[in-house]
Scaffold this active site. Structure first.
Site, mmCIF file in Angstrom:
data_model
loop_
_atom_site.group_PDB
_atom_site.id
_atom_site.type_symbol
_atom_site.label_atom_id
_atom_site.label_comp_id
_atom_site.label_asym_id
_atom_site.label_seq_id
_atom_site.Cartn_x
_atom_site.Cartn_y
_atom_site.Cartn_z
ATOM 1 N N LYS A 1 0.812 -1.224 0.000
ATOM 2 C CA LYS A 1 0.000 0.000 0.000
ATOM 3 C C LYS A 1 0.846 1.275 0.000
ATOM 4 O O LYS A 1 0.368 2.335 -0.422
ATOM 5 C CB LYS A 1 -0.921 0.010 1.216
ATOM 6 C CG LYS A 1 -2.035 -1.028 1.186
ATOM 7 C CD LYS A 1 -3.160 -0.610 0.255
ATOM 8 C CE LYS A 1 -4.388 -1.493 0.435
ATOM 9 N NZ LYS A 1 -5.516 -1.053 -0.419
ATOM 10 N N SER B 1 1.333 -9.778 -0.515
ATOM 11 C CA SER B 1 1.047 -8.348 -0.468
ATOM 12 C C SER B 1 1.292 -7.664 0.872
ATOM 13 O O SER B 1 1.407 -6.444 0.922
ATOM 14 C CB SER B 1 -0.415 -8.096 -0.893
ATOM 15 O OG SER B 1 -1.295 -8.848 -0.080
#
Length: 327
Positions: free
Chosen positions: A56, A313
């Protein structure tokens, strides 16, 4: 880059984002997995090694870097259950921008604490009202909303993961045939697919999400963007992937650029966390392990003789939950 959400993010947008995030987000390694099926070689893109523990940071830094001086002075608002919150808080601190984060009630305590430690103001909001609450806070304070996925600047930043996969595979002499990407709101897979459409157009892009939050799979297979109730999506242990639906902009990217979306049960996600811990020596949160879970759970359906890349991720997992997962 245009702000009109009627247009898809393109490779030039991703390349521009790569320049903006350099020096803040890091180039994470592309790692081979000797433990994987030799007929289906697997590599993992270890985004859990970013400074904030998840991919992110890429989208957050790019979005904030695009703000005008006036917007920076007024500050930003973000809405997130954790990883985007930390990323915006970190980027805001680097740029000297005030940040307020609307975090849904019931979010992982470790992610909330990490966001506060980075200097952001945190406001707890009902999970079912989180996006509207963030928009209201942004309007009240005259701040810019940095959406966790439905923003072209965020998508372009996440697309740098795809740029790196292509470059690192070429450096290591690897032909990438299929890339598996976890799906929550769809920002990561949208950006990666946009980059690979230019750099490795022959590659298949597969999304992976929990069966308890399989709204994206349903949407893609029916052709209609579908939202699931919060009480359904919040059942999954993969808290990073609890979005009720993909965004309007990410949906258009998924329709245009993603080949299919797989769904995996909770046990497969838990197993993938353990495999990544003991075989790849990586601390990975459940949402971050979901693409690897897709490879393991659906291995028999994946064509042999192809090389697979799974995006790991994130690694922001609560210590107690992690110990339970490893048991």
């Amino acid at each position: 880059m245009t702000d009109r959400t009627t247009e898809l993010v393109g490779y030039p947008d991703v390349a521009a984002a790569a320049g903006r995030i350099a020096g803040i987000a890091v180039r994470t390694p592309l790692l081979p997995c000797p433990w994987a099926d030799p007929d289906r070689p697997l590599w993992i893109k270890a985004e859990c090694l970013q400074p904030t523990g998840a991919f992110k940071i890429r989208g957050a830094v790019n979005a904030l870097a695009c703000l005008s001086p006036e917007q920076r002075e007024r500050g930003v608002v973000a809405v997130s259950s954790g990883n985007h919150a930390q990323a915006v808080a970190y980027a805001a601190a680097r740029f000297g921008i005030p940040a307020l984060i609307a975090i849904p009630e019931g979010s992982a305590p470790n992610k909330v604490a990490a966001t506060e430690a980075l200097g952001a103001e945190v406001v707890r909001v009902p999970a079912a009202e989180r996006e509207q609450a963030a928009r209201s806070l942004a309007a009240e304070r005259g701040r810019t909303l940095v959406h966790p996925f439905d923003d072209p600047r965020v998508i372009a930043g996440q697309g740098t993961v795809g740029m790196e996969i292509a470059a690192q595979a070429a450096e290591q002499g690897v032909t990438v045939d299929t890339v598996l990407v976890p799906v929550g709101g769809g920002g990561l897979i949208s950006g990666i697919a946009a980059a690979l459409d230019e750099l490795i157009p022959e590659a298949t892009v597969l999304g992976v999400e929990p069966e308890f939050a399989a709204d994206a799979q349903q949407s893609l297979r029916t052709g209609t963007r579908t939202a699931w109730p919060v009480e359904d999506t919040w059942r999954t242990i993969a808290d990073a992937l609890r979005a009720s639906s993909v965004g309007e902009l990410t949906w258009r990217h998924i329709q245009a650029l993603v080949d299919d979306i797989l769904a995996v049960p909770e046990d497969a996600i838990r197993f993938a966390v353990r495999v990544l811990a003991f075989q790849s020596h990586l601390v990975v949160e459940p949402g971050g392990a979901t693409a690897v879970a897709g490879y393991l759970a659906h291995r028999a359906e994946l064509p042999p003789g192809r090389t697979y890349v799974a995006v790991v991720s994130g690694g922001n997992v609560d210590a107690d939950i992690y110990l339970d997962l490893l048991d």
